[in-house]
Design a protein around this motif. Structure first.
Motif, short mmCIF file in Angstrom:
data_model
loop_
_atom_site.label_atom_id
_atom_site.label_comp_id
_atom_site.label_asym_id
_atom_site.label_seq_id
_atom_site.Cartn_x
_atom_site.Cartn_y
_atom_site.Cartn_z
N LYS A 1 0.84 -1.20 0.00
CA LYS A 1 0.00 0.00 0.00
C LYS A 1 0.87 1.24 0.00
N PHE B 1 3.77 0.93 -3.31
CA PHE B 1 3.23 0.84 -4.65
C PHE B 1 1.84 1.44 -4.78
N ASP B 2 1.25 1.76 -3.65
CA ASP B 2 -0.10 2.29 -3.64
C ASP B 2 -1.10 1.31 -4.24
N VAL B 3 -0.92 0.03 -3.94
CA VAL B 3 -1.92 -0.96 -4.37
C VAL B 3 -2.31 -1.81 -3.19
N ASP C 1 -4.30 -7.16 -4.94
CA ASP C 1 -4.10 -6.97 -6.38
C ASP C 1 -2.98 -7.89 -6.86
N SER D 1 -0.41 1.31 -11.67
CA SER D 1 -1.44 0.46 -11.09
C SER D 1 -2.80 0.89 -11.64
N LYS E 1 -5.33 2.05 -10.14
CA LYS E 1 -5.77 3.32 -9.58
C LYS E 1 -5.06 4.48 -10.29
#
Lengths: 967, 341
Positions: A532, A535-537, A541, B33, B35
C-alpha cells in the motif's frame, strides 16, 4: 555493486584476500624529482601482464576530492589524473597491456541509477551552497573567524557524463598523456595501451570485461595472463570471478573508515556546517602533538587476490554426496548470482536481504540445501534456471517474518547503546573551554535585539556548574541502572519484554526524531502495508504483484547475462522503485524467456537528456535545454524540480529511494527529432559513437605493422597478427586524426610541454567479433595453471614444520625485514667488530658495551654467542686516544637492547653468510676486507678497554682511516 | 466530447467508444497500477478537447504534450514531484475535479530531507563521527502535506501531527527556559515577543502572527466598548500558541506572546489536537498546552492552516447559537500575516 557494505563484509569474512601494496616512491635530489624506474622488477614480488583502469573511479576523486582541497581548474584536474595513473602504473608495472576504460553511454537499466544520482547531486549542491552562505554570515556576525571564501565556480560533478565537453577534453588529454609516456618513459616501452573513451558505449568495467571475455574466447589467448583491475566498486570482484581467469587481482584504495569530514566552512573536523562557530582549532596536547593524522597523508592501495577468494569459496561451497558431479566453477557462478540479490546497480534489493544481516551466508546455506532437491546448479554461463531460483526464493520467503523482527530488535539495541554512548561523549566534550555559553555567549551586534546586560552573573555561573555536576551524576546513575538492567546480555541478544515494541517517544529531545515508518515490517500485516505504502496498491491486487515479480525476474536474468555475456538489451530497465518480497516469487518459470533483440544504446547527447536534471541543462545545446524547462515541452515530465526521497528504512538520504519518474524512450526520441538539426558540427561529433584506440611505442613488435598500415593508406580492416601482440586479437582501422611518430604532439594542457619527438602511434581497434548467439563459456581454459595455495590447509599439523606462517604477500618466500648494504655500512661505522668476523654482515653484533660494566646481558638467544666470541678473543691493548671524540649515537643503546632480538631475526637470513665468515676468517670483498682485518684487533681492544675506562661504554667512532675507506 | 465527468462516467463513455478506449489504453505505463492509470486516463480524456490537433489513432507532438502534462499531473499526485511554476499552473486547471482517493503523501527534498545525514564514510549503520541529522527535517514535515493537490481531502490537522511536532516543542521549551533564566525569570516587564521569537529562531523555525482588527470580528461579548484595537494570534509550525489583544498590532502581539510564554511555565509542553471555534464552526486544531488542566476553552481561531480553502471565502450564515465571537454574516480576513524571520 551498489552495496557499499559488501566489500567490508567480504574483507572481514575472508581476510587473506587482501595484500597491502608496496609502493616505491620517487626520490628527490636537489629539488628535482627522479621518477621511479618501472622497468625494475615489481617490489610486490609479482609480475602483472595487464592493467585495466576503470577510469571513472579515478576521475571522480581527482576532480572533486572529498578530503582534499579541490583543483582550481580543469588543467589541474588533468594533471591530477595523470599523476594518479602514474602511481598505479608504478605499483602494478604491467608488462603487456594497459587498458583505460572511461564510462560511455550505459544501458538503460543503469541510466535510471545515474539519473537518480545526478538529480540528487544537483539538489544537494544547491542546498549546500545556500547553507554555507547562511552559516558564513551567521558565524561572522557572531565574531567567529573563517578563512576567506574563494570565489570559484563550483565544479558540477555532473559533467562527468559521456557527451559533455569535459569528457571530450579528457579524451584529448589522455591521448596526449599516453603518447608522452610511450615516447619518454622506459617502463612503457613494450606496453600496448588501449583507450576506450566516453564515445564508446558501455560502462567502463563492462567494456573491460568485454575485452577480457572476447580475448578468452579466441584461440591465441594466453590462459595464464595475470590481470590486474583497478577500481573501487565491489562488483569488480564479482566480475573478476566471472571471468574464471586463474590469475586475477584487483587493486583499490585502502578505505579508512570513520574518518570525519572537515567542516567546509572553516576546514576543521568535529562539527558540521550548521554548528560551525568559526573558532580556532583547539590544541591537542601542549604542542598540538596529539592532533590526529596529518590531513594530507596519501592514500594507500591494497590488492585483492581473487585466487585466494576462490580458495575460500571452495571450502565454503563444497558440497558432498551430490547426485551430479561437483563443478567448482559452476558453484562460483551461482555464488556470484546470489550476491546480486543483496544489491546491484540495476535492481533494488529485496527488503529481507541485507548484507549486514548475513544475507549471503543465509543464501549460501539455503543453496546448499536446495541443490540436492533441484538436482543442479542455478546458472550456466550466465543463463538462469528459474525453477531452481524459485526454490531458493521460497526458502527465503519462509524466513522473512523472522528476519524483519530480528532486524527491529537489533536496531533498538543499537540505538539504545548509541544514545548512552553519546550522552557520555557529550558530557566529556563541552567544546573549547574558551567559548562561553548561555547568557555569556557572544551576541551578534547590529541585529534587532540589543545585547542585554548579564543578569545575576554569579548565580548563573553557580547554576551552570551545578548543572553539569548534576548531569554527570544523572548520567552515571542512568548508565549504572541500564547496565544492571541489561547486564550480561550480549549485543545481539534478545531484549526482554519491557524493551520490545516500546515506541520510543523522544524522552531525550536532543536526539533526532525517528523518521515515521508507515510500513513497520516487524509487525503483523507488513506485506499489506508495504504494497500500500510503496506501490499504492492493495495486497489483494495479485495482477500487479505479478507484474513486479516478472520485472524483477527479468532483471535477475538481465544482470547475470550482463556480467557473463554482455549487455542483452540496451532498452530493458526495472520500471518500479521498490522490490517485491521473496515470498512473492511464485511460478516464475514462465515469466521470462527472451529479451528484445537488436536494441541500440542512446547516443551521448540523448543520454544526457535522459540523466540530467534541468539544473545541469547548461551542458546541452540551447534548444535541447529548453525541452527541460519549457511548459510547452512534450517531455517536461522527465524533469521535476523537486521530488520525494523515501528513506525506506535507512538512515541517510543518500541511501534512500529517489522517486523520480521514468523516462519514456519513445517520447524522448520524438521530441529530440525536432531539435536534432540545431546541433553544431562540434556537437554532432560529440554525439557520435566512437571506437577503441590502441597505442604503442616504437619498440613494440606490432609497431611496424601499424606504421605500414598508415603508409599504405588502406581502407580495409586488418586483423592483428597474433604473434606480435602476446596473443591478443582484434581488428585495426586507421584513425582519422592519428598520432604519428616523429611528429610533434601538441599538449592540450598548458602546464605540460608538447612532445617534440613523439615515437608512439595509434590506431582504431575493435574487439574480436563472434556470431550472433555465441555463448561465452564460463570455464577454466585448458592450459591454465592455478596459482599455489595460500590459505592454511585445514589438515595442517603443527609438528616438525612448526607453526603456520601466513603468507603476507604474493610470494611465499618473501623477505620480511632486511637491511640494505648501506644500512649495514652505517651500522658498521659505529659498531665494534670482533676480530673474528669478516665480511659485510659480520658487524651485525650489538655493541659490546652491553656485556661489560653494568650492562650485563642475560643470555637471550643464540645470537649472543657471537658476541661472546668477540669478548673472549679480543686482545687486551689500550686504544689510542678517543676521549676527545664524543660518542656518535648516544641513544643507540635503547634500540639495540631490545633490538637484540629483532636484529637477530633480521640476520637469520644472513646466518649462513655469517657462519661462513666466521669460519673463513679472511674472505669478503677485496681490499676492504684486508684493511678491515687489521682494524679488528684494534677495535676489539678499544672496545674492551673502553668498557673498563668508561662506565657508559658507548661505541666510539672509528678512526678517520676507517671513514676514508667507505667513500 | 461532453464536459466534466467523474470516474463512472468515464468508464461508461469508454465502453461506448471501444476504439477510442483501445487507443487510449496504449498509453498506459507498464508500472501504473489500476488506480493510477484510471486517474491519469481521466485527465487525458478531460483535456483532449484542449488539444484540437490530437486525433485518435495517430501520434503527434500535441498528443505527446498532452501525455507529458498528464504525466506531470500523475507524478505530482502519486510521486510527490513538483515542476516549474508555469507547468504547475497549467496542470492545476487541467486536473480540476479529478478525485483521487487517499493520495500518497511524500517527503520531498524541500523538506530538508537531503540534509539528513551527509554522505559520510559509508559505514552505514554507524552514525558516529560527525554526522548529525538535520533538525529542519522533522519540523517542516507538516508543510510537505500542504502541497497543492487538486484532490478533495479532509481539512484538519493530520492525526500524527502532534507526535511529529512534539520533539520540536520540547526543544523550544528548553530554549525558552534558558532564555528566561538569563532574563531573570518570567515577568511582566520583558519583551515577550522578542524572547519568543529568538527562541523559536534558535530552533531554526519561524513564528507566524496573524492580525485582525477588532472591529472586523463580529459577535464580541457585550461590554466591549473599545472597537479599535487589534487581535493577534501566534502560531509556530501551524501549532497555536496564544492570542492577544491590544491597541495596536504591537501591543496585541506582545500580549499574545505573553500568553504563549505562559504555556512554557509548566513542567513541560504538549502538542495536542483540540476543538476550537473558527469562523463560527467547530474545528480540530493543533494546540500547544502545558500540563495543567484547561478550565476554559480557547479563544476562537483567527487562522486555520489546515485546509485548502482560501481565507477570504464568504461564509454563509449558520443561524446557530450565537456564542462569543461567533461570526454571523460578515466575513473578515486577516489583514496581515506576518512571518517573523
Amino acid at each position: 555493486m551498489g552495496v557499499p557494505a559488501f566489500f567490508r563484509w567480504l574483507s572481514r569474512k575472508y581476510p587473506s584476500i587482501i595484500v597491502h601494496c608496496v609502493e616505491e616512491k620517487g626520490k628527490e635530489c636537489n629539488g628535482v624529482r627522479i621518477p621511479v624506474d618501472t622497468t625494475k622488477p615489481n617490489p610486490n614480488e609479482v609480475e602483472f601482464d595487464n592493467l585495466y583502469l576503470d577510469m571513472n573511479g579515478i576521475i571522480h576523486p581527482c576532480t572533486h576530492p572529498e578530503d582534499k582541497p579541490a583543483p582550481k581548474n580543469e588543467d589541474e584536474m588533468m594533471v591530477a589524473i595523470f599523476e594518479y595513473i602514474d602511481r598505479l602504473f608504478n605499483i602494478v608495472r604491467p608488462r603487456r597491456v594497459l587498458y583505460m576504460a572511461i564510462d560511455g553511454v550505459a544501458p538503460r537499466a543503469k541510466m535510471n541509477q545515474q539519473r537518480s544520482r545526478r538529480f540528487r547531486a544537483s539538489k544537494e549542491g544547491a542546498e549546500l551552497t545556500e547553507e554555507k552562505n547562511r552559516m558564513r554570515e551567521e558565524v561572522i556576525q557572531r565574531g567567529g573567524y573563517l578563512p576567506p571564501e574563494e570565489i570559484k565556480e563550483r565544479f558540477d560533478s555532473n559533467c562527468i557524463t559521456p557527451g559533455t565537453e569535459f569528457m571530450d577534453n579528457l579524451a584529448q588529454c589522455l591521448r596526449y598523456y599516453v603518447a608522452e609516456r610511450l615516447s619518454n618513459d622506459p617502463g612503457w616501452k613494450n606496453v600496448v595501451v588501449f583507450l576506450s573513451d566516453a564515445s564508446v558505449p558501455g560502462e567502463g568495467e563492462h567494456k573491460i570485461m568485454d575485452f577480457i571475455r572476447r580475448q578468452r574466447a579466441q584461440p591465441n589467448h594466453d590462459p595464464n595472463t595475470h590481470h590486474c583491475l583497478c577500481g573501487a566498486d565491489a562488483d569488480l570482484i564479482m566480475l573478476g570471478l566471472a571471468t574464471h581467469e586463474p590469475n586475477f587481482t584487483i587493486i583499490r584504495e585502502e578505505f579508512k573508515p570513520n574518518k570525519p569530514r572537515p567542516c567546509s566552512l572553516c576546514g576543521q573536523t568535529g562539527h558540521e556546517i550548521k554548528d560551525c562557530q568559526g573558532v580556532a582549532r583547539q590544541k591537542q596536547g601542549e604542542h598540538d602533538e596529539f592532533a590526529g593524522a596529518m590531513p594530507a597523508a596519501e592514500q594507500e592501495f591494497i590488492f585483492i587476490r581473487l585466487c585466494v577468494l576462490r580458495e575460500y569459496l571452495s571450502r565454503e561451497l563444497t558440497m558432498a554426496s551430490l547426485p551430479f558431479p561437483f563443478d567448482f566453477e559452476r558453484s562460483v557462478d551461482d555464488w556470484v548470482f546470489m550476491c546480486f540479490f543483496v544489491g546491484n546497480d540495476f535492481l533494488p534489493h529485496l527488503p529481507s536481504l541485507e548484507i549486514r544481516e548475513g544475507a549471503i551466508d543465509r543464501l549460501v546455506s539455503i543453496y546448499k540445501d536446495v541443490v540436492h532437491k533441484t538436482g543442479g546448479y542455478l546458472t550456466q554461463n550466465g543463463f538462469v534456471n528459474l525453477e531452481r531460483v524459485e526454490l531458493i526464493m521460497q526458502a527465503v520467503g519462509v524466513a522473512e517474518d523472522n528476519i524483519f523482527r530480528k532486524r527491529k530488535e537489533d536496531d533498538e539495541n543499537f540505538k539504545r547503546r548509541n544514545k548512552e554512548k553519546r550522552k557520555r561523549m557529550k558530557a566529556e566534550q563541552q567544546g573549547p573551554a574558551f567559548m562561553t555559553s548561555g547568557q555569556f555567549a557572544p551576541q551578534a551586534l547590529g541585529r534587532r535585539d540589543r545585547p542585554e546586560p548579564v543578569h545575576n552573573a554569579r548565580y548563573q555561573a553557580y547554576d551552570m556548574r551545578m548543572q553539569s555536576v548534576e548531569q554527570h551524576n544523572k548520567d552515571a546513575a542512568q548508565s549504572l541502572k541500564s547496565m544492571m538492567r541489561n547486564g550480561g546480555r550480549s549485543s545481539a541478544g534478545v531484549s526482554d519484554g519491557t524493551d520490545r515494541g516500546v515506541k520510543r517517544k523522544c524522552e531525550d529531545s536532543d536526539s533526532e526524531p525517528e523518521p515515521e515508518d508507515n510500513v513497520r515490517l516487524w509487525e503483523e500485516g507488513w506485506k499489506q502495508r508495504y504494497y500500500k505504502t510503496k506501490f499504492d496498491v492493495d495486497v489483494s491486487d495479485d495482477g500487479f504483484r505479478k507484474k513486479v515479480v516478472r520485472s524483477y525476474v527479468e532483471g535477475l536474468c538481465w544482470v547475470l547475462r550482463y556480467y557473463y555475456q554482455g549487455c542483452a538489451s540496451w532498452k530493458w530497465f526495472f520500471p518500479f522503485h521498490y522490490a517485491p518480497f521473496a515470498s512473492d516469487f511464485r511460478d516464475i518459470q514462465e515469466m521470462f524467456s527472451e529479451f528484445e533483440k537488436d536494441t541500440k544504446p542512446f547516443k551521448p547527447l540523448e543520454q544526457l537528456m535522459g540523466v540530467f536534471p534541468a539544473a545541469s541543462g547548461n551542458f546541452l545545446p540551447p534548444t535541447w535545454r529548453n525541452l527541460m524547462m519549457s511548459a510547452d515541452s512534450s517531455i517536461i515530465d522527465f524533469y521535476p524540480d523537486d521530488f520525494a526521497i523515501d528513506l525506506n528504512g535507512k538512515k541517510y538520504a543518500w541511501q534512500g529511494v529517489a522517486l523520480l519518474p521514468f523516462v519514456d524512450e519513445r517520447r524522448l526520441r520524438a521530441a529530440l527529432a525536432d531539435v536534432y538539426p540545431d546541433l553544431t558540427p562540434e556537437e554532432v561529433r560529440r554525439n557520435s559513437l566512437g571506437s577503441d584506440i590502441l597505442f604503442l611505442g616504437r619498440s613494440h613488435p606490432l609497431f611496424d605493422f601499424i606504421h605500414e598500415l598508415y603508409r599504405s593508406e588502406t581502407q580495409e580492416e586488418a586483423p592483428v597478427p597474433a604473434e606480435l601482440c602476446h596473443g591478443i586479437q582484434g581488428t585495426l582501422n586507421l584513425d582519422d586524426n592519428p598520432i604519428l611518430p616523429d611528429e610533434t604532439v601538441k599538449s592540450p594542457v598548458p602546464l605540460l610541454r608538447d612532445i617534440s619527438l613523439n615515437s608512439s602511434i595509434n590506431v582504431k581497434f575493435r574487439d574480436p567479433q563472434f556470431a550472433e548467439g555465441f555463448v561465452f563459456k564460463a570455464v577454466l581454459l585448458p592450459g591454465a595453471k592455478m596459482p599455489s595455495k595460500v590459505l592454511k590447509p585445514e589438515d595442517y599439523e603443527r609438528g616438525a614444520r612448526g607453526p603456520w606462517r601466513p603468507q603476507l604477500g604474493f610470494n611465499p618466500n618473501r623477505q620480511q625485514a632486511h637491511l640494505d648494504q648501506a644500512g649495514f655500512r652505517a651500522l658498521g661505522h659505529s659498531l665494534p667488530r670482533a676480530q673474528q668476523f669478516r665480511g659485510q654482515y659480520s658487524n651485525a653484533a650489538p655493541p659490546s658495551s652491553y656485556h661489560q660494566g653494568s650492562y650485563s646481558r642475560h643470555a637471550h638467544s643464540s645470537g649472543q654467542q657471537h658476541f661472546q666470541h668477540s669478548r673472549q678473543n679480543a686482545p687486551q691493548r689500550p686504544p689510542p686516544s678517543f676521549s676527545s671524540v664524543p660518542p656518535p649515537f648516544p641513544r643507540q643503546q635503547q634500540p639495540y637492547r631490545g633490538g637484540g632480538h629483532g636484529w637477530d631475526r633480521a640476520v637469520q637470513a644472513q646466518r649462513s653468510a655469517y657462519q661462513q665468515n666466521l669460519s673463513r676468517g679472511g674472505g669478503g670483498p677485496g681490499g676492504y676486507q684486508q684493511r678491515y682485518d687489521q682494524r679488528q684487533e684494534d677495535w676489539g681492544d678499544r672496545r674492551d678497554n673502553r668498557g673498563q675506562q668508561q662506565a657508559r661504554g658507548f661505541p666510539l667512532p672509528p678512526p678517520s682511516r676507517h671513514i676514508r675507506w667507505n667513500n | 466530447m461532453a464536459g466534466v465527468r467523474c470516474g463512472d462516467d468515464v468508464s461508461e463513455y469508454l465502453s461506448q467508444n471501444p476504439q477510442l478506449a483501445q487507443w487510449i489504453e496504449s498509453f498506459r505505463g507498464y508500472c501504473e497500477s489500476n488506480k493510477q492509470w484510471s486517474a491519469r486516463r481521466e485527465f487525458i480524456l478531460r483535456n483532449m478537447e484542449a488539444f484540437p490537433t490530437v486525433k485518435p489513432g495517430t501520434c503527434s507532438s500535441s498528443l505527446d504534450r498532452l501525455l507529458s502534462l498528464s504525466m506531470v499531473w500523475a507524478n505530482h499526485v502519486f510521486l510527490g514531484c513538483s515542476y516549474p511554476q508555469a507547468v504547475m499552473d497549467k496542470i492545476k486547471d487541467m486536473g480540476e475535479g479529478i478525485v483521487v482517493q487517499d493520495p500518497p503523501v511524500h517527503k520531498t527534498t524541500k523538506d530538508g530531507i537531503t540534509a539528513r545525514g551527509k554522505r559520510s564514510a559509508p559505514d552505514d549503520g554507524n552514525p558516529e563521527g560527525c554526522v548529525k541529522r538535520s533538525r529542519t527535517e522533522a519540523d517542516s514535515r507538516p508543510s510537505g502535506r500542504a502541497a497543492a493537490r487538486s484532490a478533495i481531502q479532509k481539512s484538519g490537522p493530520p492525526p500524527q501531527a502532534p507526535a511529529e511536532q512534539q520533539p520540536f516543542f520540547n526543544r523550544l521549551y528548553k530554549a525558552v527556559a534558558w532564555k528566561l533564566v538569563s532574563a531573570g525569570g518570567f515577568g511582566p516587564n520583558l519583551d515577550h515577543f522578542e524572547i519568543l521569537r529568538s527562541c523559536v529562531e534558535s530552533c531554526k523555525q519561524t513564528v507566524t502572527c496573524v492580525f485582525v482588527p477588532l472591529k472586523d470580528i463580529e459577535g464580541l461579548p457585550a461590554g466591549r466598548t473599545q472597537k479599535d484595537g487589534h487581535v493577534c494570534e501566534i502560531r509556530c509550525q501551524t501549532v497555536y500558541m496564544g492570542t492577544g489583544y491590544g491597541r495596536d498590532e504591537a501591543a496585541a502581539k506582545a500580549m499574545a506572546s505573553k500568553e504563549a510564554l505562559k504555556v512554557f511555565q509548566g513542567r513541560k509542553v504538549t502538542v495536542k489536537i483540540c476543538r476550537r471555534r473558527y469562523r463560527g464552526r467547530e474545528v480540530e486544531d493543533l494546540v500547544l498546552l502545558d500540563e495543567l488542566p484547561r478550565t476554559q476553552g480557547f479563544p476562537p481561531a483567527l487562522s486555520y492552516p489546515f485546509q485548502d480553502e482560501p481565507q477570504d471565502e464568504v461564509v454563509s450564515p449558520r443561524g446557530g447559537k450565537a456564542g462569543p465571537w461567533t461570526l454571523i454574516e460578515k466575513c473578515w480576513t486577516p489583514r496581515r500575516i506576518m512571518f517573523m524571520s
